[in-house]
Design a protein around this motif. Sequence first.
Motif, short mmCIF file in Angstrom:
data_model
loop_
_atom_site.label_atom_id
_atom_site.label_comp_id
_atom_site.label_asym_id
_atom_site.label_seq_id
_atom_site.Cartn_x
_atom_site.Cartn_y
_atom_site.Cartn_z
N LYS A 108 3.35 -12.11 -10.01
CA LYS A 108 3.82 -10.72 -10.10
C LYS A 108 2.72 -9.81 -10.65
O LYS A 108 2.54 -8.68 -10.17
CB LYS A 108 5.07 -10.63 -10.98
N LEU A 109 1.96 -10.30 -11.63
CA LEU A 109 0.84 -9.52 -12.18
C LEU A 109 -0.21 -9.24 -11.11
O LEU A 109 -0.70 -8.12 -10.98
CB LEU A 109 0.17 -10.28 -13.34
N GLY A 114 -2.63 -5.76 -7.03
CA GLY A 114 -2.91 -5.51 -5.62
C GLY A 114 -2.35 -4.18 -5.17
O GLY A 114 -2.97 -3.45 -4.40
N ALA A 115 -1.16 -3.84 -5.66
CA ALA A 115 -0.55 -2.55 -5.33
C ALA A 115 -1.40 -1.40 -5.88
O ALA A 115 -1.59 -0.38 -5.19
CB ALA A 115 0.87 -2.47 -5.89
N ARG A 116 -1.95 -1.55 -7.09
CA ARG A 116 -2.83 -0.52 -7.65
C ARG A 116 -4.09 -0.37 -6.79
O ARG A 116 -4.56 0.75 -6.57
CB ARG A 116 -3.21 -0.84 -9.10
N LEU A 117 -4.59 -1.49 -6.29
CA LEU A 117 -5.76 -1.44 -5.42
C LEU A 117 -5.42 -0.75 -4.10
O LEU A 117 -6.22 0.03 -3.58
CB LEU A 117 -6.30 -2.85 -5.17
N ASP A 118 -4.22 -1.02 -3.58
CA ASP A 118 -3.77 -0.37 -2.35
C ASP A 118 -3.63 1.14 -2.53
O ASP A 118 -3.79 1.90 -1.57
CB ASP A 118 -2.42 -0.95 -1.89
N VAL A 160 -10.63 -9.54 -13.61
CA VAL A 160 -10.67 -8.26 -12.91
C VAL A 160 -10.56 -8.57 -11.42
O VAL A 160 -11.25 -9.45 -10.90
CB VAL A 160 -11.97 -7.48 -13.22
N LEU A 161 -9.68 -7.84 -10.72
CA LEU A 161 -9.44 -8.05 -9.30
C LEU A 161 -9.98 -6.88 -8.50
O LEU A 161 -9.94 -5.72 -8.95
CB LEU A 161 -7.94 -8.20 -9.02
#
Length: 164
Positions: A108-109, A114-118, A160-161
């Motif tokens: 979930k994290l 990933g949503a923030r990156l999107d 960091v992603l």
Amino acid sequence: MSENTTDRTADPTQADLENEGDVAADYLEELLDIADIDGDLNLDVRQGRAYVSVESEDGSLALLSAPDTVQALQELTRLAVQNKTGAFSRLILDVGGSRDARRRQLEKLVDAAGARLDEGSTQASLPAMSSYERKLVHDIAAERGLVSESYGEGADRHTVLRRR
């Protein structure tokens, strides 16, 4: 070198890892007996590590399965194994399915990052976590097509992603 001590300059053998599991199981059985908690121990070797799981169908492990408690018990068990074998232990302890539950939390994290990156962020930092949890994050990130790197030292080490 004592008879209980093994030289671990090389990667541990299957027999070394099985011995780690046995020593850990003995330690955990005594601990559970002292606390008057019922639990079944299962031993395995996974990805070059001894893996010990404690399971119970009566819910008696609920208090012990909190992530911080499992981490503390794992460290104590590793120390007990190291004391008995003379070799550093990287065993993994799972109590009442806590590892699967933690993996789902980490998924979930990673998905939220990933949503923030999107949404346009160039990178997304996750909170500091243990080396085992960071490894899980790296695996999950790779499954999701993300690039992951760890930064920081000691208790501040975090992941960091980024998008590929």
